[in-house]
Motif scaffolding. Sequence first.
Motif, PDB file in Angstrom:
ATOM      1  N   ASN A  75       0.849  -1.157  -0.008  1.00 48.83           N
ATOM      2  CA  ASN A  75      -0.076   0.063   0.071  1.00 48.83           C
ATOM      3  C   ASN A  75       0.915   1.185   0.066  1.00 48.83           C
ATOM      4  O   ASN A  75       1.960   1.491   0.689  1.00 48.83           O
ATOM      5  N   SER A  76       0.245   2.307  -0.951  1.00 49.07           N
ATOM      6  CA  SER A  76       1.234   3.549  -0.658  1.00 49.07           C
ATOM      7  C   SER A  76       0.941   4.536   0.338  1.00 49.07           C
ATOM      8  O   SER A  76      -0.370   4.455   0.837  1.00 49.07           O
ATOM      9  N   LEU A  77       1.844   5.288   0.751  1.00 48.99           N
ATOM     10  CA  LEU A  77       1.645   6.193   1.674  1.00 48.99           C
ATOM     11  C   LEU A  77       0.924   7.475   0.742  1.00 48.99           C
ATOM     12  O   LEU A  77       0.375   8.426   1.570  1.00 48.99           O
ATOM     13  N   ASP A  78       1.455   7.806  -0.396  1.00 51.97           N
ATOM     14  CA  ASP A  78       0.760   8.658  -1.142  1.00 51.97           C
ATOM     15  C   ASP A  78      -0.525   8.612  -1.688  1.00 51.97           C
ATOM     16  O   ASP A  78      -1.351   9.419  -1.973  1.00 51.97           O
ATOM     17  N   GLY A  79      -1.368   7.527  -1.434  1.00 44.90           N
ATOM     18  CA  GLY A  79      -2.523   7.314  -1.806  1.00 44.90           C
ATOM     19  C   GLY A  79      -2.755   6.954  -3.156  1.00 44.90           C
ATOM     20  O   GLY A  79      -4.132   7.117  -3.631  1.00 44.90           O
ATOM     21  N   ARG A  80      -2.071   6.543  -4.112  1.00 46.81           N
ATOM     22  CA  ARG A  80      -2.144   6.498  -5.481  1.00 46.81           C
ATOM     23  C   ARG A  80      -3.197   5.368  -5.782  1.00 46.81           C
ATOM     24  O   ARG A  80      -3.893   5.430  -6.791  1.00 46.81           O
ATOM     25  N   GLU A  81      -3.246   4.378  -5.009  1.00 46.28           N
ATOM     26  CA  GLU A  81      -4.617   3.346  -5.173  1.00 46.28           C
ATOM     27  C   GLU A  81      -5.717   3.976  -5.219  1.00 46.28           C
ATOM     28  O   GLU A  81      -6.474   3.533  -6.267  1.00 46.28           O
ATOM     29  N   ALA A  82      -6.277   4.952  -4.746  1.00 48.01           N
ATOM     30  CA  ALA A  82      -7.501   5.756  -4.780  1.00 48.01           C
ATOM     31  C   ALA A  82      -7.799   6.133  -6.238  1.00 48.01           C
ATOM     32  O   ALA A  82      -8.746   6.330  -6.772  1.00 48.01           O
ATOM     33  N   PHE A  83      -6.617   6.952  -6.719  1.00 47.53           N
ATOM     34  CA  PHE A  83      -6.813   7.400  -7.989  1.00 47.53           C
ATOM     35  C   PHE A  83      -6.697   6.440  -9.164  1.00 47.53           C
ATOM     36  O   PHE A  83      -7.587   6.386 -10.184  1.00 47.53           O
ATOM     37  N   GLU A  84      -6.049   5.103  -8.975  1.00 46.31           N
ATOM     38  CA  GLU A  84      -6.078   4.400  -9.842  1.00 46.31           C
ATOM     39  C   GLU A  84      -7.344   3.555 -10.212  1.00 46.31           C
ATOM     40  O   GLU A  84      -7.882   2.867 -11.031  1.00 46.31           O
ATOM     41  N   THR A  85      -8.056   3.235  -9.030  1.00 46.76           N
ATOM     42  CA  THR A  85      -9.473   2.471  -8.784  1.00 46.76           C
ATOM     43  C   THR A  85     -10.652   3.553  -9.131  1.00 46.76           C
ATOM     44  O   THR A  85     -11.748   3.086  -9.350  1.00 46.76           O
ATOM     45  N   GLY A  86     -10.251   4.910  -9.351  1.00 46.66           N
ATOM     46  CA  GLY A  86     -11.322   6.032  -9.513  1.00 46.66           C
ATOM     47  C   GLY A  86     -12.186   6.499  -8.213  1.00 46.66           C
ATOM     48  O   GLY A  86     -13.052   7.048  -8.284  1.00 46.66           O
ATOM     49  N   GLU A  87     -11.678   5.867  -7.053  1.00 45.80           N
ATOM     50  CA  GLU A  87     -12.252   6.227  -5.913  1.00 45.80           C
ATOM     51  C   GLU A  87     -11.897   7.648  -5.429  1.00 45.80           C
ATOM     52  O   GLU A  87     -12.700   8.361  -4.775  1.00 45.80           O
ATOM     53  N   ARG A  88     -10.900   8.283  -6.146  1.00 52.31           N
ATOM     54  CA  ARG A  88     -10.359   9.431  -5.644  1.00 52.31           C
ATOM     55  C   ARG A  88     -10.235  10.166  -7.138  1.00 52.31           C
ATOM     56  O   ARG A  88      -9.523   9.478  -8.052  1.00 52.31           O
ATOM     57  N   LEU A  89     -10.554  11.418  -7.544  1.00 48.99           N
ATOM     58  CA  LEU A  89     -10.257  12.091  -9.017  1.00 48.99           C
ATOM     59  C   LEU A  89      -9.220  12.909  -8.752  1.00 48.99           C
ATOM     60  O   LEU A  89      -9.241  13.767  -7.757  1.00 48.99           O
ATOM     61  N   VAL A  90      -8.481  13.165  -9.784  1.00 47.71           N
ATOM     62  CA  VAL A  90      -7.521  14.163  -9.640  1.00 47.71           C
ATOM     63  C   VAL A  90      -8.263  15.766  -9.915  1.00 47.71           C
ATOM     64  O   VAL A  90      -9.005  15.751 -10.729  1.00 47.71           O
ATOM     65  N   SER A  91      -7.865  16.458  -9.135  1.00 52.21           N
ATOM     66  CA  SER A  91      -8.716  17.853  -9.164  1.00 52.21           C
ATOM     67  C   SER A  91      -7.776  18.817  -9.914  1.00 52.21           C
ATOM     68  O   SER A  91      -6.810  18.855 -10.361  1.00 52.21           O
TER      69      SER A  91
END
Length: 62
Positions: free
Chosen positions: A46-62
């Motif tokens: 698991n990453s500390l920078d949270g990149r998994e959330a971007f890759e799964t679409g759970e979090r969007l780039v603003s």
Amino acid sequence: MTWLVASTDDGIHITPMDDYRPHDYTSKCWCRPVEDAEDPDMWMHNSLDGREAFETGERLVS
């Protein structure tokens, strides 16, 4: 974001490159890696920078 695949005596480790903190290529890494259910001895870190959330679409780039 890129990932590194490393083969060790402890199995295969998929770790995030250039994370905020270096990873140990062991199942005891600080990030609490999870063993893949379909591929035994493959550990997903698991990453500390949270990149998994971007890759799964759970979090969007603003």
